[in-house]
Enzyme design. Sequence first.
Site, mmCIF file in Angstrom:
data_model
loop_
_atom_site.group_PDB
_atom_site.id
_atom_site.type_symbol
_atom_site.label_atom_id
_atom_site.label_comp_id
_atom_site.label_asym_id
_atom_site.label_seq_id
_atom_site.Cartn_x
_atom_site.Cartn_y
_atom_site.Cartn_z
ATOM 1 N N TYR A 17 3.617 16.793 -11.840
ATOM 2 C CA TYR A 17 2.669 15.898 -12.497
ATOM 3 C C TYR A 17 2.124 16.478 -13.805
ATOM 4 O O TYR A 17 0.922 16.651 -13.964
ATOM 5 C CB TYR A 17 1.509 15.570 -11.551
ATOM 6 C CG TYR A 17 1.937 14.676 -10.409
ATOM 7 C CD1 TYR A 17 1.941 13.292 -10.563
ATOM 8 C CD2 TYR A 17 2.358 15.210 -9.201
ATOM 9 C CE1 TYR A 17 2.350 12.463 -9.533
ATOM 10 C CE2 TYR A 17 2.777 14.387 -8.160
ATOM 11 C CZ TYR A 17 2.772 13.022 -8.336
ATOM 12 O OH TYR A 17 3.167 12.206 -7.319
ATOM 13 N N TYR A 144 -0.792 9.414 1.728
ATOM 14 C CA TYR A 144 0.225 10.023 0.864
ATOM 15 C C TYR A 144 1.453 10.332 1.707
ATOM 16 O O TYR A 144 1.347 10.992 2.740
ATOM 17 C CB TYR A 144 -0.279 11.311 0.198
ATOM 18 C CG TYR A 144 0.798 11.935 -0.656
ATOM 19 C CD1 TYR A 144 1.080 11.424 -1.921
ATOM 20 C CD2 TYR A 144 1.567 12.986 -0.185
ATOM 21 C CE1 TYR A 144 2.109 11.952 -2.686
ATOM 22 C CE2 TYR A 144 2.598 13.526 -0.949
ATOM 23 C CZ TYR A 144 2.861 12.996 -2.202
ATOM 24 O OH TYR A 144 3.880 13.524 -2.950
ATOM 25 N N ASP A 245 3.286 10.927 10.161
ATOM 26 C CA ASP A 245 3.688 11.839 9.102
ATOM 27 C C ASP A 245 2.835 13.102 9.233
ATOM 28 O O ASP A 245 1.694 13.135 8.776
ATOM 29 C CB ASP A 245 3.507 11.165 7.740
ATOM 30 C CG ASP A 245 3.876 12.088 6.579
ATOM 31 O OD1 ASP A 245 4.075 13.294 6.822
ATOM 32 O OD2 ASP A 245 3.938 11.595 5.436
ATOM 33 N N LYS A 274 6.883 20.849 4.999
ATOM 34 C CA LYS A 274 5.971 21.865 4.458
ATOM 35 C C LYS A 274 5.989 23.205 5.207
ATOM 36 O O LYS A 274 6.770 24.063 4.865
ATOM 37 C CB LYS A 274 4.570 21.268 4.341
ATOM 38 C CG LYS A 274 4.536 20.229 3.214
ATOM 39 C CD LYS A 274 3.155 19.904 2.722
ATOM 40 C CE LYS A 274 3.229 19.231 1.373
ATOM 41 N NZ LYS A 274 2.815 17.835 1.356
HETATM 42 C C1 PLP Z 1 3.678 16.728 0.898
HETATM 43 C C2 PLP Z 1 3.765 15.546 1.758
HETATM 44 C C3 PLP Z 1 4.915 14.719 1.759
HETATM 45 C C4 PLP Z 1 6.071 14.943 0.812
HETATM 46 O O1 PLP Z 1 6.707 16.160 1.003
HETATM 47 P P1 PLP Z 1 7.621 16.769 -0.171
HETATM 48 O O2 PLP Z 1 8.237 17.981 0.460
HETATM 49 O O3 PLP Z 1 6.700 17.086 -1.308
HETATM 50 O O4 PLP Z 1 8.619 15.739 -0.542
HETATM 51 C C5 PLP Z 1 4.939 13.650 2.634
HETATM 52 N N1 PLP Z 1 3.910 13.400 3.460
HETATM 53 C C6 PLP Z 1 2.809 14.176 3.500
HETATM 54 C C7 PLP Z 1 1.710 13.854 4.468
HETATM 55 C C8 PLP Z 1 2.687 15.262 2.647
HETATM 56 O O5 PLP Z 1 1.578 16.007 2.653
#
Ligand code: PLP
Length: 429
Positions: A17, A144, A245, A274
Amino acid sequence: MNKLDLDFDRNHIWHPYTSTISPLNCYPVSHAVGNQIHLESGEVLIDGMSSWWAAIHGYNHPRLNSAVTEQLSRMSHVMFGGLTHQPAIGLCQKLLQMVPPSLQHVFLADSGSVAVEVALKMALQYWHSRGESRPRFLTLRHGYHGDTFAAMSVTDPDNSMHRLYRGFLPEHLFAESPQTGFYEPWHPQDIDDFQSQLEQHHHTIAAVILEPIVQGAGGMRIYHPRYLQEVRKLCDQFNVLLIADEIATGFGRTGKLFACEHAQIEPDILCVGKALTGGYMTLSATLTTRHVAQTVCSGEAQCFMHGPTFMGNPLACAVAEASLSLIETGDWQTQVQQIEHFFATHLPALQQYGMVKDVRWLGAIGVIETHQPVRMAEIQAHFVRQGVWIRPFGRLIYLMPPYLSTDDDLAQLIQAIERALQQPALFFQ
Ligand SMILES: *Cc1c(COP(=O)(O)O)cnc(C)c1O
């Protein structure tokens, strides 16, 4: 060592960004150990970010290092189509031991965003196999889910600037984000908007996708477990899949191994990423139930239609398996509890500053929401001068330190934030 060509970096390399017209300076890192980031300048910063939720065991961890180097001497990669290997098998065995028992099938993907894409495709294929057209997803405002197109389409429309991509981005349904905080008494009307959207549109909804308990990059909001329980109930009632997620929350960050455990619910599809590799390399996974997997594969395509080139990368799987072994020792539990205790003891005092709108915490996540947005370059320089690495965004200064952080480290992080709150020049007015 050669002097780094920072002009080249600024003029040619995009960072997350960032602008090519007015790029901010980046701080060059020479190495990192434990929870310390060493800059080329010789300064040492205490890490408050775990490199965006990932480096939970700290940097340069001997067990993780040797997992990578041992695997490197065997093979760094082979294609996953038609071939398999111990790193993938070992990792997926460990993963399935950690997640709810209903989750039985693992899809290894390359990044969090791709894990979300895969989850959405699974849900769409599931309904296609059942002969139903269900092209939409229901999600929460302030969510997100990543930066690729499908992930972005279920991310908060304002935060991810949906209007930039209008006409290309599919339009999904957004329910009001939960208002009841984690520690507040539950307000039953909190679920009303979600419920009415599901009532109205369930025939066209393939799945609900949300971040359980903590909405991360969309606002660092920490909500009541009851909300999640109600969501699970309503998804069952209206026969809609639930995608959790846990890319940010997974592997202990919220004080539970997975945030869904706060509500004692199980999703139909789970995304992790992550911290999966302990922050060593990019790897993610999408897990689902036998029922969903078998329904997907009994449809027209006869298979799940996805297969990345670097799927199941052995180096990434080996280090992920080693990271899960460290989690299995259970040390994270006392470490995260100790961090949570420190936040609970020290963050409320920051409310005394006029600059502060709210403070909140859960597990190893601490959030200070300010009234005014930060001036990024200035506050970043302030934190570096204070010997810490904290990267706020907008009106949010937040901490998610590696689990091994000591009370002294945490005190230094919070003191650096406190000093920032005393300097109006670090904020837009
Ligand atoms: C960081 C994140 C993503 C995306 O992961 P990337 O490895 O950056 O593509 C998706 N969902 C959540 C909740 C996240 O924190």
